[in-house]
Design an enzyme around this catalytic site. Structure first.
Site, short mmCIF file in Angstrom:
data_model
loop_
_atom_site.label_atom_id
_atom_site.label_comp_id
_atom_site.label_asym_id
_atom_site.label_seq_id
_atom_site.Cartn_x
_atom_site.Cartn_y
_atom_site.Cartn_z
N CYS A 55 -5.61 4.74 -6.44
CA CYS A 55 -5.37 3.21 -6.32
C CYS A 55 -5.94 2.32 -7.50
CB CYS A 55 -6.60 3.03 -5.35
SG CYS A 55 -6.83 1.30 -4.91
N TRP A 88 -6.92 7.36 4.41
CA TRP A 88 -7.72 8.05 3.35
C TRP A 88 -8.51 9.20 3.84
CZ3 TRP A 88 -5.71 7.28 -1.25
CH2 TRP A 88 -5.46 6.20 -1.81
N ARG A 117 -8.10 -3.33 7.78
CA ARG A 117 -7.43 -2.17 6.91
C ARG A 117 -8.61 -1.45 6.58
NH1 ARG A 117 -2.21 -0.84 7.96
NH2 ARG A 117 -1.36 -2.74 8.70
N VAL A 118 -8.56 -0.25 6.11
CA VAL A 118 -9.35 0.63 5.60
C VAL A 118 -8.97 1.16 4.22
CG1 VAL A 118 -10.55 2.94 5.72
CG2 VAL A 118 -10.05 1.58 7.81
N VAL A 120 -9.97 1.38 -0.26
CA VAL A 120 -10.95 1.45 -1.29
C VAL A 120 -10.60 0.46 -2.37
CG1 VAL A 120 -10.91 4.06 -1.14
CG2 VAL A 120 -9.18 3.22 -2.22
N GLU A 135 -14.26 -5.15 -2.21
CA GLU A 135 -13.19 -6.14 -2.85
C GLU A 135 -13.66 -5.74 -4.21
OE1 GLU A 135 -11.14 -7.92 -4.82
OE2 GLU A 135 -10.68 -8.32 -2.52
N SER A 136 -12.75 -5.18 -5.10
CA SER A 136 -12.74 -4.55 -6.23
C SER A 136 -13.07 -5.87 -7.21
CB SER A 136 -11.44 -4.07 -6.94
OG SER A 136 -10.44 -5.03 -6.65
N TYR A 179 3.42 -4.48 -5.35
CA TYR A 179 3.59 -4.15 -4.02
C TYR A 179 4.18 -5.05 -3.07
CZ TYR A 179 -0.16 -0.95 -4.56
OH TYR A 179 -1.33 0.22 -5.04
#
Length: 314
Positions: A55, A88, A117-118, A120, A135-136, A179
């Site tokens: 990811c 995942w 949604r699940v 990473v 949240e990255s 995406y």
């Protein structure tokens, strides 16, 4: 790819029919902050990071954790590369914190009636037994500001406005743009995403002509956020997501930039192209029904570059 609905896992793909064939990424829902003043204090050993090698959003957090020297402070678990009917998934014993086999179980522990949604990355608090943040963009800034973290800030105050403006351009058109092209289910939605993607790449190619990195002589948060998309581009997005006007290898400046960041101390060990290809080609059965993973392309990430990334001071 699935989601949870009131705490129950369901194998549901994105509903692009409701948006005219366009992919719209749902917003993340956990936005806790690690700070000395709040409930999540910055304590070594307290937090656990759930990520996927595949990811790009999770990759941001792995890179920042590496650059800031936080490997001992923040432990990590990796999901398996394939994301199928259970989402995942963890290999047996891969989650020593919660003992989960599926990432949705971690979400359910944090919020029993969770709907969404699940994804990473996930930053988990061992002490409060909950998700701090998923949240990255926020996680990497918490790592950047971690007390005693190694090296200079990746978003120094004097460059914050410029970095934020770069992120605001790069995220919709490039990071999420691949995406939007790959998950589009109408020609119009695909064409719009494709054109915006390559217009942005063209603009960055011009920006990098005569300068080392996006905001100066040293990599910042904006460079690393861009890198996680570029490193996947030729191996996956060109073919799998139909982003095929040209490769990153066909852009002299962007290709040199990508290789230079890859060759930065410690970064290559955060890149697993085998896991990246397995995930995308094997998981997205609506795009690649056979699940066949291509053997190519041959990519030389170690070729000499004109840019240089110096080791981060300890």
């Amino acid at each position: 790819m699935g989601m949870m609905v009131e705490g129950v896992w369901r194998d549901i793909w994105y509903d692009t029919a409701a948006t005219g064939g366009a992919f719209q990424r749902p917003a993340t829902q956990f936005h806790g902050r690690i700070s000395a003043e709040g409930p999540f204090a910055p304590q070594a050993g307290r937090y656990h990071l759930y990520v996927s090698w595949a990811c790009p959003w999770a990759h941001r957090t792995l890179i920042t954790r590496k650059l800031k020297g936080l490997e001992d402070a923040i432990s990590v678990s990796f999901v398996e590369p394939l994301m199928l009917e259970h989402g995942w998934t963890f290999a047996q014993g891969a989650d020593p914190v919660n003992g989960a086999r599926f990432l949705w179980e971690v979400y359910a522990k944090a919020e029993a009636a969770y709907t969404g949604r699940v994804t990473v990355p996930v930053l988990w608090d061992r002490e409060r037994k909950t998700i701090v943040n998923n949240e990255s963009a926020e996680i990497i800034r918490m790592f950047d500001a971690w007390p005693g973290a190694r090296g200079p800030l990746l978003r120094p105050p004097e460059l914050a406005a410029e970095i934020d403006a770069l992120n605001d351009m790069i995220y919709p058109a490039i990071n999420n743009g691949v995406y939007r092209a790959g998950f589009a289910t109408s020609q119009a939605a695909y064409d719009e995403a494709f054109d915006a993607l390559f217009a942005a790449l063209d603009a960055l190619e011009l920006r990098l002509n005569g300068r080392a990195f996006l905001a100066g002589e040293h990599p910042t948060e904006a460079d690393w956020r861009l890198f996680t998309t570029l490193i996947r581009f030729d191996a996956v997005y060109v073919g799998h997501f139909k982003c095929n006007r040209q490769r990153i290898a066909d852009y002299p400046e962007l290709w040199d930039f990508t290789r230079a960041l890859y060759q930065a101390p410690g970064i290559a060990e955060t890149v697993r192209l085998d896991q990246i290809k397995t995930h995308y080609y094997g998981s997205h059965r609506t795009i690649n029904p056979t699940g066949i993973i291509p053997k190519g392309p041959a990519i030389d990430l170690l070729a000499p570059t004109r840019r240089r990334v110096d080791p981060v001071p300890v």
